[in-house]
Design a protein around this motif. Structure first.
Motif, mmCIF file in Angstrom:
data_model
loop_
_atom_site.group_PDB
_atom_site.id
_atom_site.type_symbol
_atom_site.label_atom_id
_atom_site.label_comp_id
_atom_site.label_asym_id
_atom_site.label_seq_id
_atom_site.Cartn_x
_atom_site.Cartn_y
_atom_site.Cartn_z
ATOM 1 N N HIS A 1 51.465 96.727 60.056
ATOM 2 C CA HIS A 1 52.633 95.899 59.743
ATOM 3 C C HIS A 1 53.155 95.157 60.980
ATOM 4 O O HIS A 1 53.517 93.980 60.888
ATOM 5 C CB HIS A 1 53.738 96.761 59.149
ATOM 6 C CG HIS A 1 55.028 96.034 58.958
ATOM 7 N ND1 HIS A 1 55.206 95.099 57.971
ATOM 8 C CD2 HIS A 1 56.192 96.082 59.643
ATOM 9 C CE1 HIS A 1 56.436 94.605 58.059
ATOM 10 N NE2 HIS A 1 57.053 95.185 59.053
ATOM 11 N N THR A 2 53.184 95.816 62.119
ATOM 12 C CA THR A 2 53.713 95.168 63.321
ATOM 13 C C THR A 2 52.844 93.984 63.738
ATOM 14 O O THR A 2 53.363 92.978 64.227
ATOM 15 C CB THR A 2 53.852 96.167 64.494
ATOM 16 O OG1 THR A 2 52.587 96.801 64.705
ATOM 17 C CG2 THR A 2 54.900 97.223 64.191
ATOM 18 N N ALA B 1 58.092 80.615 65.120
ATOM 19 C CA ALA B 1 58.595 80.093 66.396
ATOM 20 C C ALA B 1 57.916 78.768 66.723
ATOM 21 O O ALA B 1 58.564 77.832 67.227
ATOM 22 C CB ALA B 1 58.362 81.113 67.501
ATOM 23 N N ALA B 2 56.617 78.671 66.445
ATOM 24 C CA ALA B 2 55.883 77.430 66.724
ATOM 25 C C ALA B 2 56.395 76.288 65.846
ATOM 26 O O ALA B 2 56.420 75.135 66.292
ATOM 27 C CB ALA B 2 54.389 77.643 66.497
ATOM 28 N N GLN B 3 56.816 76.589 64.639
ATOM 29 C CA GLN B 3 57.341 75.553 63.734
ATOM 30 C C GLN B 3 58.715 75.070 64.190
ATOM 31 O O GLN B 3 59.105 73.958 63.893
ATOM 32 C CB GLN B 3 57.435 76.096 62.310
ATOM 33 C CG GLN B 3 56.088 76.302 61.658
ATOM 34 C CD GLN B 3 56.200 76.942 60.297
ATOM 35 O OE1 GLN B 3 57.207 77.551 59.941
ATOM 36 N NE2 GLN B 3 55.133 76.841 59.520
ATOM 37 N N MET B 4 59.444 75.929 64.906
ATOM 38 C CA MET B 4 60.783 75.573 65.370
ATOM 39 C C MET B 4 60.741 74.655 66.598
ATOM 40 O O MET B 4 61.707 73.992 66.890
ATOM 41 C CB MET B 4 61.588 76.830 65.700
ATOM 42 C CG MET B 4 61.807 77.735 64.529
ATOM 43 S SD MET B 4 62.807 76.896 63.306
ATOM 44 C CE MET B 4 63.715 78.245 62.631
ATOM 45 N N ASP B 5 59.602 74.651 67.283
ATOM 46 C CA ASP B 5 59.481 73.820 68.502
ATOM 47 C C ASP B 5 59.446 72.366 68.193
ATOM 48 O O ASP B 5 59.153 71.825 67.277
ATOM 49 C CB ASP B 5 58.223 74.211 69.292
ATOM 50 C CG ASP B 5 58.369 75.594 69.906
ATOM 51 O OD1 ASP B 5 59.509 76.069 70.065
ATOM 52 O OD2 ASP B 5 57.315 76.199 70.212
ATOM 53 N N LYS C 1 52.471 88.065 64.028
ATOM 54 C CA LYS C 1 51.758 86.829 63.705
ATOM 55 C C LYS C 1 52.696 85.836 63.041
ATOM 56 O O LYS C 1 52.746 84.656 63.407
ATOM 57 C CB LYS C 1 50.571 87.132 62.791
ATOM 58 C CG LYS C 1 49.838 85.904 62.322
ATOM 59 C CD LYS C 1 48.728 86.264 61.359
ATOM 60 C CE LYS C 1 48.095 85.025 60.769
ATOM 61 N NZ LYS C 1 47.065 85.350 59.795
ATOM 62 N N TRP C 2 53.463 86.307 62.048
ATOM 63 C CA TRP C 2 54.360 85.417 61.317
ATOM 64 C C TRP C 2 55.550 84.974 62.158
ATOM 65 O O TRP C 2 56.017 83.848 62.027
ATOM 66 C CB TRP C 2 54.814 86.056 60.006
ATOM 67 C CG TRP C 2 53.700 85.979 59.009
ATOM 68 C CD1 TRP C 2 52.851 86.970 58.634
ATOM 69 C CD2 TRP C 2 53.279 84.811 58.293
ATOM 70 N NE1 TRP C 2 51.922 86.506 57.736
ATOM 71 C CE2 TRP C 2 52.164 85.182 57.501
ATOM 72 C CE3 TRP C 2 53.740 83.501 58.235
ATOM 73 C CZ2 TRP C 2 51.506 84.276 56.664
ATOM 74 C CZ3 TRP C 2 53.077 82.597 57.396
ATOM 75 C CH2 TRP C 2 51.980 82.996 56.636
ATOM 76 N N GLU C 3 56.018 85.848 63.027
ATOM 77 C CA GLU C 3 57.110 85.457 63.929
ATOM 78 C C GLU C 3 56.634 84.369 64.888
ATOM 79 O O GLU C 3 57.361 83.425 65.187
ATOM 80 C CB GLU C 3 57.658 86.673 64.667
ATOM 81 C CG GLU C 3 58.506 87.558 63.767
ATOM 82 C CD GLU C 3 58.969 88.842 64.439
ATOM 83 O OE1 GLU C 3 58.454 89.196 65.526
ATOM 84 O OE2 GLU C 3 59.838 89.503 63.860
#
Length: 82
Positions: A66-67, A78-82, A72-74
């Motif tokens: 799970h971690t 984060a990359a989409q927020m850049d 991976k999704w975090e």
């Protein structure tokens, strides 16, 4: 492939909506209903196959922690927020 006649029972509101969609698409209502059923069946078959693959992988111990998935999704978010 020959077509076989069958009947589908729909409530009045849904039938009216199908009729409006068929009219907008310039297609017969029966064509639209047949196409919708074909797409539904294909999607559900795919889903069942994917679930079966996942169950098999789990039974074989091929799991992702799970971690790792969360990280991976975090990172992707984060990359989409850049």
């Amino acid at each position: 492939m020959p077509l076989k006649a069958t009947s589908v029972r729909l409530d009045d509101e849904t039938l009216a909506r199908v009729g409006e969609m068929a009219k907008a698409m310039d297609r017969p209502r029966a064509w639209l209903m047949a196409e919708a059923i074909k797409q539904f069946v294909a999607r559900e078959e795919w889903f069942i196959q994917e679930v079966e693959k996942g169950v098999k992988a789990a039974d074989e111990g091929r799991l992702t922690d799970h971690t790792d998935v969360k990280a991976k999704w975090e990172a992707k978010r984060a990359a989409q927020m850049d």
